[in-house]
Design a protein around this motif. Structure first.
Motif, PDB file in Angstrom:
ATOM      1  N   PHE A 163       0.842  -1.198   0.000  1.00  0.00           N
ATOM      2  CA  PHE A 163       0.000   0.000   0.000  1.00  0.00           C
ATOM      3  C   PHE A 163       0.872   1.241   0.000  1.00  0.00           C
ATOM      4  N   VAL A 164       0.466   2.209  -0.809  1.00  0.00           N
ATOM      5  CA  VAL A 164       1.148   3.500  -0.887  1.00  0.00           C
ATOM      6  C   VAL A 164       0.170   4.544  -0.374  1.00  0.00           C
ATOM      7  N   ASP A 165       0.501   5.153   0.753  1.00  0.00           N
ATOM      8  CA  ASP A 165      -0.389   6.166   1.327  1.00  0.00           C
ATOM      9  C   ASP A 165      -0.327   7.446   0.515  1.00  0.00           C
ATOM     10  N   CYS A 166      -1.493   8.026   0.314  1.00  0.00           N
ATOM     11  CA  CYS A 166      -1.577   9.308  -0.374  1.00  0.00           C
ATOM     12  C   CYS A 166      -2.651  10.147   0.306  1.00  0.00           C
ATOM     13  N   THR A 167      -2.711  11.407  -0.039  1.00  0.00           N
ATOM     14  CA  THR A 167      -3.667  12.316   0.595  1.00  0.00           C
ATOM     15  C   THR A 167      -4.762  12.770  -0.355  1.00  0.00           C
ATOM     16  N   ASP A 168      -4.798  12.224  -1.561  1.00  0.00           N
ATOM     17  CA  ASP A 168      -5.764  12.680  -2.567  1.00  0.00           C
ATOM     18  C   ASP A 168      -6.973  11.743  -2.608  1.00  0.00           C
ATOM     19  N   PRO A 169      -8.164  12.237  -2.214  1.00  0.00           N
ATOM     20  CA  PRO A 169      -9.351  11.386  -2.241  1.00  0.00           C
ATOM     21  C   PRO A 169      -9.820  11.023  -3.651  1.00  0.00           C
ATOM     22  N   ALA A 170      -9.193  11.596  -4.672  1.00  0.00           N
ATOM     23  CA  ALA A 170      -9.577  11.281  -6.048  1.00  0.00           C
ATOM     24  C   ALA A 170      -9.327   9.815  -6.404  1.00  0.00           C
ATOM     25  N   ILE A 171      -8.517   9.118  -5.619  1.00  0.00           N
ATOM     26  CA  ILE A 171      -8.279   7.698  -5.896  1.00  0.00           C
ATOM     27  C   ILE A 171      -9.528   6.864  -5.629  1.00  0.00           C
ATOM     28  N   HIS A 172     -10.558   7.488  -5.029  1.00  0.00           N
ATOM     29  CA  HIS A 172     -11.836   6.821  -4.760  1.00  0.00           C
ATOM     30  C   HIS A 172     -12.963   7.341  -5.645  1.00  0.00           C
ATOM     31  N   ALA A 173     -12.763   8.465  -6.318  1.00  0.00           N
ATOM     32  CA  ALA A 173     -13.852   9.186  -6.989  1.00  0.00           C
ATOM     33  C   ALA A 173     -14.191   8.579  -8.343  1.00  0.00           C
ATOM     34  N   ASP A 174     -15.293   7.841  -8.380  1.00  0.00           N
ATOM     35  CA  ASP A 174     -15.767   7.318  -9.657  1.00  0.00           C
ATOM     36  C   ASP A 174     -17.144   7.903  -9.956  1.00  0.00           C
ATOM     37  N   VAL A 175     -17.546   7.759 -11.194  1.00  0.00           N
ATOM     38  CA  VAL A 175     -18.826   8.275 -11.646  1.00  0.00           C
ATOM     39  C   VAL A 175     -19.772   7.097 -11.826  1.00  0.00           C
ATOM     40  N   ASP A 176     -20.763   7.018 -10.950  1.00  0.00           N
ATOM     41  CA  ASP A 176     -21.767   5.964 -11.047  1.00  0.00           C
ATOM     42  C   ASP A 176     -23.106   6.489 -11.544  1.00  0.00           C
ATOM     43  N   VAL A 177     -23.479   7.698 -11.109  1.00  0.00           N
ATOM     44  CA  VAL A 177     -24.772   8.307 -11.440  1.00  0.00           C
ATOM     45  C   VAL A 177     -24.535   9.729 -11.939  1.00  0.00           C
ATOM     46  N   PRO A 178     -25.510  10.327 -12.631  1.00  0.00           N
ATOM     47  CA  PRO A 178     -25.324  11.687 -13.149  1.00  0.00           C
ATOM     48  C   PRO A 178     -24.930  12.707 -12.074  1.00  0.00           C
ATOM     49  N   ALA A 179     -25.392  12.537 -10.852  1.00  0.00           N
ATOM     50  CA  ALA A 179     -25.029  13.478  -9.789  1.00  0.00           C
ATOM     51  C   ALA A 179     -23.521  13.446  -9.509  1.00  0.00           C
ATOM     52  N   ASP A 180     -22.876  12.283  -9.665  1.00  0.00           N
ATOM     53  CA  ASP A 180     -21.425  12.193  -9.484  1.00  0.00           C
ATOM     54  C   ASP A 180     -20.702  13.048 -10.523  1.00  0.00           C
TER      55      ASP A 180
END
Length: 191
Positions: A163-180
């Motif tokens: 595991f490589v620790d990072c501080t960017d939450p974008a590693i979790h940000a996916d688009v599932d619905v139009p609101a995303d």
């Protein structure tokens, strides 16, 4: 060391309600953002695993990639098709086509950290994210995956995942619905 990047783009986007990978984000299709992150990785090739319906129109302006078209939309079969296309590579980065904000430097960090590990993945807030770097040792295990699940369960069972620790939450940000997608357009990460 020869590594490839796989961009998985074969899902049907049923929760989104339309072709989300072609949906515009900052003036270009959502998928192109994932391709750009894959091209920034330390790789010799970028392979997009795409469902057949996605090939219409989107590829004319795509950044240069190899395209593997599959009939299935299951995540496991997408990953297996990508690994098969990677052939004799020493490893494969796995990017998801609906994750447009992957930090460009994270793949390089994974490549430096993997060593003899089975895989390497970023972690933020105690949660693993993407992309994932699979060593060639992981390729045979990928062949045993089934259904619409990726390698997550397999990786959680392994003690040799780095595991490589990072501080960017974008590693979790996916688009599932139009609101995303609307959140991304407004400059915030989908929750």
């Amino acid at each position: 060391m020869t590594r490839v990047a796989l961009v998985l783009a074969a899902g049907l986007a049923t929760r989104f309600g339309s072709d989300k990978l072609s949906a515009p984000l900052n003036g270009e299709p959502l998928l192109f953002h994932a391709i750009r992150a894959a091209r920034a990785a330390p790789v010799s090739r970028v392979i997009v695993v795409a469902r057949r319906g996605l090939e219409t129109g989107i590829w004319e302006s795509s950044p240069p990639v190899e395209i593997v078209r599959i009939a299935s939309t299951s995540l496991s079969q997408s990953l297996q098709a990508g690994i098969a296309a990677a052939a004799t590579a020493d490893g494969a980065f796995v990017f998801l086509g609906d994750m447009p904000r992957i930090p460009l430097g994270i793949a390089e960090r994974l490549a430096h950290a993997i060593g003899d590990g089975f895989a390497a993945m970023p972690r933020e807030g105690g949660r693993p994210g993407h992309p994932v770097l699979l060593s060639a040792r992981a390729f045979p295990a990928i062949a045993g995956l089934t259904g619409d699940q990726g390698a997550g369960k397999l990786l959680r069972q392994r003690p040799d995942v780095v595991f490589v620790d990072c501080t960017d939450p974008a590693i979790h940000a996916d688009v599932d619905v139009p609101a995303d997608l609307a959140q991304l357009r407004s400059g915030t990460e989908p929750g």
